[in-house]
Enzyme design. Structure first.
Site, short mmCIF file in Angstrom:
data_model
loop_
_atom_site.label_atom_id
_atom_site.label_comp_id
_atom_site.label_asym_id
_atom_site.label_seq_id
_atom_site.Cartn_x
_atom_site.Cartn_y
_atom_site.Cartn_z
N SER A 169 0.74 -1.16 -0.01
CA SER A 169 0.05 0.04 0.08
C SER A 169 0.87 1.24 0.14
CB SER A 169 -0.98 -0.19 1.19
OG SER A 169 -1.50 1.16 1.24
N GLU A 181 -16.91 2.01 -3.13
CA GLU A 181 -16.75 0.92 -4.05
C GLU A 181 -15.72 -0.22 -4.07
OE1 GLU A 181 -15.50 4.22 -4.52
OE2 GLU A 181 -13.58 4.08 -5.41
N ASP A 235 -26.37 12.34 2.09
CA ASP A 235 -25.09 12.79 2.00
C ASP A 235 -24.99 12.79 0.20
OD1 ASP A 235 -22.01 12.77 3.09
OD2 ASP A 235 -22.05 11.37 1.43
N SER A 263 0.10 4.03 1.23
CA SER A 263 -0.48 4.69 2.51
C SER A 263 0.38 4.29 3.48
CB SER A 263 -1.67 4.38 2.68
OG SER A 263 -2.94 4.63 1.82
N GLU A 318 -23.87 16.16 -1.81
CA GLU A 318 -22.52 16.18 -2.59
C GLU A 318 -22.58 16.27 -3.92
OE1 GLU A 318 -20.62 12.52 -0.91
OE2 GLU A 318 -21.27 11.07 -2.52
N LYS A 367 -19.41 15.14 9.21
CA LYS A 367 -19.93 15.99 7.86
C LYS A 367 -18.94 17.12 7.28
CE LYS A 367 -22.78 13.94 6.94
NZ LYS A 367 -23.06 13.63 5.63
N GLY A 400 -12.15 14.67 5.35
CA GLY A 400 -11.14 14.09 6.36
C GLY A 400 -10.02 14.99 6.50
N1 LIG Z 1 -13.58 11.58 1.96
C1 LIG Z 1 -14.19 12.09 2.91
O1 LIG Z 1 -14.03 13.19 3.57
C2 LIG Z 1 -15.42 11.35 3.43
C3 LIG Z 1 -15.65 10.11 3.04
N2 LIG Z 1 -16.44 9.38 3.85
C4 LIG Z 1 -16.61 8.02 3.70
O2 LIG Z 1 -15.45 7.44 4.12
C5 LIG Z 1 -15.15 6.29 3.57
C6 LIG Z 1 -13.69 6.34 3.05
O3 LIG Z 1 -13.58 7.51 1.99
P1 LIG Z 1 -12.11 8.17 1.78
O4 LIG Z 1 -11.36 8.61 3.01
O5 LIG Z 1 -12.59 9.39 0.69
O6 LIG Z 1 -11.41 7.06 1.03
P2 LIG Z 1 -10.01 7.07 0.30
O7 LIG Z 1 -10.45 7.10 -1.11
O8 LIG Z 1 -9.28 8.58 0.58
O9 LIG Z 1 -9.35 5.80 0.96
C7 LIG Z 1 -8.17 5.58 0.36
C8 LIG Z 1 -7.66 4.42 1.31
O10 LIG Z 1 -8.05 3.37 1.10
C9 LIG Z 1 -6.98 2.19 0.71
N3 LIG Z 1 -7.67 1.46 -0.21
C10 LIG Z 1 -8.15 1.46 -1.41
N4 LIG Z 1 -8.47 0.23 -2.06
C11 LIG Z 1 -8.06 -0.68 -1.08
C12 LIG Z 1 -8.19 -1.90 -1.16
N5 LIG Z 1 -8.83 -2.59 -2.15
N6 LIG Z 1 -7.73 -2.74 -0.18
C13 LIG Z 1 -7.33 -2.14 1.03
N7 LIG Z 1 -7.03 -0.81 0.80
C14 LIG Z 1 -7.41 0.03 -0.09
C15 LIG Z 1 -5.89 3.11 0.23
O11 LIG Z 1 -4.79 2.48 0.19
P3 LIG Z 1 -3.44 2.62 -0.99
O12 LIG Z 1 -2.57 3.52 -0.57
O13 LIG Z 1 -3.10 1.20 -0.82
O14 LIG Z 1 -4.28 2.67 -2.28
C16 LIG Z 1 -6.21 4.31 1.03
O15 LIG Z 1 -5.30 4.12 2.28
C17 LIG Z 1 -15.99 6.12 2.44
O16 LIG Z 1 -17.42 5.17 3.05
C18 LIG Z 1 -16.61 7.58 2.36
O17 LIG Z 1 -17.86 7.67 1.60
C19 LIG Z 1 -17.32 10.11 4.61
C20 LIG Z 1 -17.33 11.42 5.01
C21 LIG Z 1 -16.41 12.18 4.36
C1 LIG Z 2 -19.33 16.39 0.10
C2 LIG Z 2 -18.52 15.02 0.00
C3 LIG Z 2 -18.45 13.94 1.02
O1 LIG Z 2 -19.75 13.51 1.27
C4 LIG Z 2 -17.94 14.50 2.58
C5 LIG Z 2 -16.47 15.05 2.42
O2 LIG Z 2 -18.60 14.77 3.29
C6 LIG Z 2 -17.55 12.73 0.58
O3 LIG Z 2 -18.38 11.67 0.19
O4 LIG Z 2 -16.36 12.83 0.37
MG LIG Z 3 -20.59 14.03 3.19
MG LIG Z 4 -20.11 11.37 0.68
#
Ligand SMILES: NC(=O)C1=CN([C@@H]2O[C@H](COP(=O)(O)OP(=O)(O)OC[C@H]3O[C@@H](n4cnc5c(N)ncnc54)[C@H](OP(=O)(O)O)[C@@H]3O)[C@@H](O)[C@H]2O)C=CC1
Ligand SMILES: CC[C@](O)(C(C)=O)C(=O)O
Ligand SMILES: [Mg+2]
Ligand SMILES: [Mg+2]
Length: 327
Positions: A48, A81, A188, A50, A192, A128, A131
């Site tokens: 990874s 996904e 949500d 990360s 978005e 809300k 990250g």
């Molecule tokens: N983004 C946001 O601010 C928000 C997100 N959410 C929710 O939080 C959850 C996470 O979203 P988000 O933080 O955007 O995700 P990211 O796309 O930022 O996640 C990426 C991370 O997942 C790892 N990863 C990707 N694919 C795999 C895999 N097949 N197996 C293991 N690790 C994997 C990546 O590792 P690698 O380095 O190996 O690719 C990396 O560490 C979702 O459910 C989203 O809807 C909720 C509120 C806001």
């Molecule tokens: C607004 C986009 C979001 O719903 C979030 C940051 O809250 C997401 O899925 O990333």
């Molecule tokens: Mg959101």
């Molecule tokens: Mg969202």
């Protein structure tokens, strides 16, 4: 609304929390929980990208399967996904009775892509906000509000656990509202698509394009339609629409209240309603799942086109002169 005083971090003492993924939410929630004194392990795939960042933050990294086996609480912060496949192959075999399965978005539970066993708690704590702000605000002593939802309460303690987790990531400093997986997922996705990301970027680009096509300098169009939007939104964030209107000129306020409703007219409202319906009836979810199964042909093409837009090139050049943005 729940705040810090309504939550007890002690509920999580002695429990190991596995954060699967170290992306936008993963890096923020893992570090905030660790800084709140909790026992965190990060689950990542072999090789990874990360891994280095998680280890540099002093976190222990294991494979997703190892972290799932070791943990009492499993928070899935992988891209939506990928969650169903990773859950099926690497998490489910270790999701034994009494463990807690957590999410920050309800997509996979609400649209039946993940069906957990009945003997585990299933909880959502959904910040809300993005990250990177969840981390930045925690470090600054503030918090991003979050939604709490309980899908299964096998232990009878799911709410206490969810509230403690929300406190651990700093969300209970700002406020935690109870909801359902259905309500979080649908609002949500709507937010978005129609307002925060889809609506806002389409509005910004349209305004920029109209000014540039009319012969105005692209740099002025960028400052007017994109850069200043943050300053205006900051005022709304601090004191509501009324506070923003207090700060702008009366000329701007008159233009706002008379012209705004002509931009967001009945046609736009009807489109917003049909976008909400596509979310509610699962059309959007099916489309997104199939797009991923097909290797993302449309998404990749649209991403490339969007990144090549003139507003991005102009913005890159202008932001070079704003050193405070580099950190
Ligand atoms: N983004 C946001 O601010 C928000 C997100 N959410 C929710 O939080 C959850 C996470 O979203 P988000 O933080 O955007 O995700 P990211 O796309 O930022 O996640 C990426 C991370 O997942 C790892 N990863 C990707 N694919 C795999 C895999 N097949 N197996 C293991 N690790 C994997 C990546 O590792 P690698 O380095 O190996 O690719 C990396 O560490 C979702 O459910 C989203 O809807 C909720 C509120 C806001
Ligand atoms: C607004 C986009 C979001 O719903 C979030 C940051 O809250 C997401 O899925 O990333
Ligand atoms: Mg959101
Ligand atoms: Mg969202």
């Amino acid at each position: 609304m729940y705040y810090d005083q309504d939550a007890d971090l002690g509920v999580l003492k002695g429990k190991k929390i596995a954060i699967m993924g170290y992306g936008s939410q993963g890096h923020a929630q893992a570090q905030n929980l660790k800084d709140s004194g909790l026992d965190v392990v990060v689950g990542l795939r072999p090789g990874s990208k990360s891994r280095a960042a998680a280890e540099a933050a002093g976190l222990t990294v294991k494979t997703v399967a190892e972290a799932a086996a070791a943990a009492d609480i499993i928070q899935i912060l992988l891209p939506d996904e990928t969650q169903a496949r990773v859950y099926r192959e690497e998490i489910a075999p270790h999701l034994t009775a009494g463990k807690v399965l957590m999410f920050s978005h309800g997509f996979n539970i609400h649209f039946n892509q993940i069906v957990p066993p009945a003997d585990v708690d299933v909880i959502m704590v959904a910040p809300k906000g993005p990250g990177h702000l969840v981390r930045r605000m925690y470090v600054e002593g503030q918090g991003v509000p979050a939604l709490l939802a309980i899908y299964q309460d096998a232990s009878g303690r799911a709410k206490e656990i969810g509230l403690a987790y929300a406190k651990g990531i700093g969300a209970a400093r700002a406020g935690v509202i109870e909801t359902t997986f259905k309500e979080e997922t649908e609002t949500d996705l709507f937010g978005e698509q129609a307002v925060l990301c889809g609506g806002a970027t389409a509005l910004v680009k349209a305004g920029f394009e109209i000014l540039v096509e009319a012969g105005y300098q692209p740099e002025i169009a960028y400052f007017e339609c994109l850069n200043e939007l943050k300053l205006i939104v900051d005022l709304m964030y601090e004191g509501g629409i009324k506070y923003m209107r207090y700060s702008i000129s009366d000329t701007a306020e008159y233009g706002d209240v008379t012209r705004g409703p002509r931009i967001i007219d009945d046609h736009v409202r009807a489109t917003m309603k049909s976008i909400l319906k596509e979310i509610q009836d699962g059309v959007f979810a099916r489309e997104w799942i199939l797009e991923n199964q097909a290797g993302r042909p449309s998404f990749n093409a649209l991403r490339k086109k969007e990144r090549e837009h003139l507003i991005e090139q102009v913005g890159d050049t202008l932001r070079e002169m704003m050193p405070w943005l580099k950190k």
